[in-house]
Design a protein around this motif. Structure first.
Motif, mmCIF file in Angstrom:
data_model
loop_
_atom_site.group_PDB
_atom_site.id
_atom_site.type_symbol
_atom_site.label_atom_id
_atom_site.label_comp_id
_atom_site.label_asym_id
_atom_site.label_seq_id
_atom_site.Cartn_x
_atom_site.Cartn_y
_atom_site.Cartn_z
ATOM 1 N N LYS A 217 70.786 17.117 12.744
ATOM 2 C CA LYS A 217 71.481 16.317 13.751
ATOM 3 C C LYS A 217 72.358 17.180 14.655
ATOM 4 O O LYS A 217 72.295 17.089 15.890
ATOM 5 N N VAL A 218 73.151 18.059 14.061
ATOM 6 C CA VAL A 218 74.064 18.898 14.838
ATOM 7 C C VAL A 218 73.276 19.917 15.664
ATOM 8 O O VAL A 218 73.602 20.168 16.832
ATOM 9 N N GLY A 219 72.235 20.485 15.074
ATOM 10 C CA GLY A 219 71.438 21.483 15.782
ATOM 11 C C GLY A 219 70.748 20.913 17.010
ATOM 12 O O GLY A 219 70.786 21.510 18.097
ATOM 13 N N ILE A 220 70.127 19.751 16.870
ATOM 14 C CA ILE A 220 69.444 19.131 18.008
ATOM 15 C C ILE A 220 70.445 18.726 19.084
ATOM 16 O O ILE A 220 70.191 18.906 20.288
ATOM 17 N N ALA A 221 71.602 18.199 18.678
ATOM 18 C CA ALA A 221 72.634 17.827 19.651
ATOM 19 C C ALA A 221 73.102 19.051 20.435
ATOM 20 O O ALA A 221 73.273 18.997 21.670
ATOM 21 N N SER A 222 73.289 20.166 19.755
ATOM 22 C CA SER A 222 73.722 21.392 20.422
ATOM 23 C C SER A 222 72.659 21.899 21.391
ATOM 24 O O SER A 222 72.967 22.333 22.514
ATOM 25 N N LEU A 223 71.388 21.837 20.979
ATOM 26 C CA LEU A 223 70.297 22.253 21.860
ATOM 27 C C LEU A 223 70.243 21.388 23.118
ATOM 28 O O LEU A 223 70.055 21.899 24.232
ATOM 29 N N ILE A 224 70.398 20.085 22.957
ATOM 30 C CA ILE A 224 70.328 19.180 24.106
ATOM 31 C C ILE A 224 71.456 19.461 25.088
ATOM 32 O O ILE A 224 71.241 19.551 26.304
ATOM 33 N N VAL A 225 72.678 19.613 24.577
ATOM 34 C CA VAL A 225 73.819 19.878 25.454
ATOM 35 C C VAL A 225 73.648 21.197 26.202
ATOM 36 O O VAL A 225 73.832 21.273 27.424
ATOM 37 N N SER A 226 73.278 22.246 25.487
ATOM 38 C CA SER A 226 73.109 23.548 26.139
ATOM 39 C C SER A 226 71.946 23.522 27.121
ATOM 40 O O SER A 226 72.015 24.108 28.205
ATOM 41 N N GLY A 227 70.843 22.831 26.767
ATOM 42 C CA GLY A 227 69.701 22.739 27.669
ATOM 43 C C GLY A 227 70.031 21.996 28.947
ATOM 44 O O GLY A 227 69.613 22.400 30.041
ATOM 45 N N LEU A 228 70.786 20.921 28.828
ATOM 46 C CA LEU A 228 71.182 20.163 30.021
ATOM 47 C C LEU A 228 72.093 21.002 30.922
ATOM 48 O O LEU A 228 71.981 20.948 32.152
ATOM 49 N N ILE A 229 72.973 21.774 30.318
ATOM 50 C CA ILE A 229 73.861 22.630 31.113
ATOM 51 C C ILE A 229 73.059 23.721 31.825
ATOM 52 O O ILE A 229 73.289 24.007 33.011
ATOM 53 N N LEU A 230 72.111 24.330 31.143
ATOM 54 C CA LEU A 230 71.276 25.356 31.778
ATOM 55 C C LEU A 230 70.457 24.772 32.923
ATOM 56 O O LEU A 230 70.313 25.395 33.984
ATOM 57 N N SER A 231 69.931 23.571 32.732
ATOM 58 C CA SER A 231 69.174 22.908 33.792
ATOM 59 C C SER A 231 70.075 22.599 34.979
ATOM 60 O O SER A 231 69.695 22.807 36.146
ATOM 61 N N TYR A 232 71.279 22.121 34.677
ATOM 62 C CA TYR A 232 72.239 21.833 35.749
ATOM 63 C C TYR A 232 72.622 23.101 36.513
ATOM 64 O O TYR A 232 72.691 23.091 37.755
ATOM 65 N N MET A 233 72.840 24.201 35.797
ATOM 66 C CA MET A 233 73.224 25.442 36.460
ATOM 67 C C MET A 233 72.103 25.974 37.343
ATOM 68 O O MET A 233 72.344 26.513 38.430
ATOM 69 N N ALA A 234 70.855 25.825 36.891
ATOM 70 C CA ALA A 234 69.722 26.248 37.712
ATOM 71 C C ALA A 234 69.666 25.435 39.005
ATOM 72 O O ALA A 234 69.434 25.981 40.094
ATOM 73 N N ALA A 235 69.887 24.120 38.891
ATOM 74 C CA ALA A 235 69.893 23.258 40.079
ATOM 75 C C ALA A 235 71.064 23.602 40.995
ATOM 76 O O ALA A 235 70.924 23.612 42.227
ATOM 77 N N LEU A 236 72.224 23.891 40.411
ATOM 78 C CA LEU A 236 73.404 24.218 41.210
ATOM 79 C C LEU A 236 73.186 25.524 41.984
ATOM 80 O O LEU A 236 73.554 25.615 43.164
ATOM 81 N N ASN A 237 72.608 26.523 41.345
ATOM 82 C CA ASN A 237 72.340 27.798 42.026
ATOM 83 C C ASN A 237 71.432 27.598 43.233
ATOM 84 O O ASN A 237 71.656 28.178 44.304
ATOM 85 N N ILE A 238 70.397 26.766 43.063
ATOM 86 C CA ILE A 238 69.475 26.504 44.174
ATOM 87 C C ILE A 238 70.168 25.712 45.272
ATOM 88 O O ILE A 238 69.980 25.974 46.469
ATOM 89 N N ALA A 239 70.998 24.742 44.882
ATOM 90 C CA ALA A 239 71.699 23.921 45.869
ATOM 91 C C ALA A 239 72.672 24.754 46.705
ATOM 92 O O ALA A 239 72.895 24.476 47.882
#
Length: 366
Positions: A217-239
């Motif tokens: 449970k904790v591992g998957i939650a951590s992966l989801i949070v970090s993955g969403l942040i990485l996706s957001y940062m990629a979008a922010l860099n392009i924007a």
């Protein structure tokens, strides 16, 4: 293994900052152009499946690290060789992370300092904390995690206040269809392996957790949070930068933060990126180094991990310097040869093979 325990929140923060690592700074999924953020989300979904494989392997051998249960699965001799492969592999990736941080630090803030000096100071600090034990390292992650969140909030706030964000740079979505996104994610599996598949190193740390049932449970939650942040940062860099500048820049986040100019007063906040990278790479490279040391202790039946910290640190310094002539060669090697021929087999294929064999052995034992 040392007698130590890691809490669930410490595990969450360790995995969260491990996943950010250097991925938060480099141009991850850039081959998908405007849809790099979507490529990262696809990599995250596959990374969760891989984590479930890693978790299931751990549940078959809940008290053993990876190098020990490899001998249970493959037999004493083949399992020992597999464990040695992973031990060397973890040390090599730690060296890659140390080199990437050193390159960013020199590029952004201290161009006159020799690369070797930065690497030696960084590795010695890491070795000192690991010498004190994994519990001290995990408590360090708690403190640094809070600081990292504050730095992230401040940096994002000033990026938006500066007014450099242009969402039109992200349009149209899927301009070239799904093919570039799928190729970037799965062929070669660049985004899957880096950083999500790298979570396999935690197979060396799972036995330290004080709540075994919370690993999934904790591992998957951590992966989801970090993955969403990485996706957001990629979008922010392009924007902020646009696709062409992101593709040209070795460190897009550094260029994005460099655009900050609030009221002609708050400028040149490159230090925020360096501090972010310092925290994430310190923890990521430290986890890899510790996993490698634990592997050495297990394989060669040593008394404790402390006697191997300094020798492993010296090897780490040598590898970090000798790994490539410059950062361009380092990146080219990492994103092509290393991912395809080393990371993908060891982090994707072999864990599946181990799970199948462990499942068959478990059924026959029953």
């Amino acid at each position: 293994m040392e007698k130590a325990k890691i809490s669930s929140i410490q595990f969450f923060l360790l995995l969260f900052m491990f996943e950010l690592g250097t991925a938060v700074v480099v141009s991850q999924g850039a081959e998908a152009k405007k849809d790099s953020w979507l490529s990262i989300l696809l990599g995250l979904s596959t990374g969760i499946i891989l984590f479930l494989v890693y978790y299931r392997l751990f549940r078959y051998h809940p008290s053993l690290p990876l190098t020990a249960y490899a001998r249970k699965i493959f037999g004493t001799y083949i399992g020992w060789i597999v464990g040695l492969m992973y031990t060397v592999f973890f040390l090599y990736i730690s060296a890659r992370n140390v080199r990437e941080f050193s390159e960013v630090l020199i590029t952004a803030t201290m161009p006159e300092i020799p690369l070797l000096v930065v690497i030696i100071l960084f590795v010695l600090t890491m070795c000192y904390v690991l010498y004190l034990g994994i519990e001290v390292f995990a408590r360090t992650a708690e403190i640094l995690g809070i600081f990292l969140i504050l730095v992230g909030i401040i940096g994002n706030l000033f990026v938006y206040l500066t007014g450099t964000v242009d969402l039109n740079n992200l349009k149209p979505v899927l301009e070239y269809g799904w093919k570039p996104v799928l190729e970037t994610t799965f062929y070669p599996p660049l985004v899957v392996v880096f950083p999500f598949g790298e979570a396999f190193v935690f197979a060396m740390l799972f036995p330290y957790l004080n709540r075994v049932k919370a690993v999934k449970k904790v591992g998957i939650a951590s992966l989801i949070v970090s993955g969403l942040i990485l996706s957001y940062m990629a979008a922010l860099n392009i924007a902020v930068l646009g696709v062409s500048e992101v593709e040209r820049s070795p460190f897009p986040l550094l260029a994005t933060v460099g655009k900050i100019n609030f009221l002609e007063f708050i400028q040149r906040l490159d230090a925020l990126v360096v501090m972010t990278l310092l925290i994430t790479v310190f923890l990521k490279a430290g986890i890899y180094l510790y996993a490698s040391v634990i592997g050495m202790v297990d394989l060669f039946r040593l008394k404790n991990h402390q006697q191997m910290i300094l020798p492993a640190g010296l090897i780490l310094v040598f590898l970090s310097v000798a790994i490539a002539e410059d950062f361009a060669e380092h990146s080219e090697e990492g994103f092509t040869t290393f991912i395809s021929y080393f990371s993908a087999p060891l982090l994707i294929i072999l864990p599946f093979v181990m799970l199948i064999i462990a499942f068959i052995r478990h059924r026959f034992t029953k």
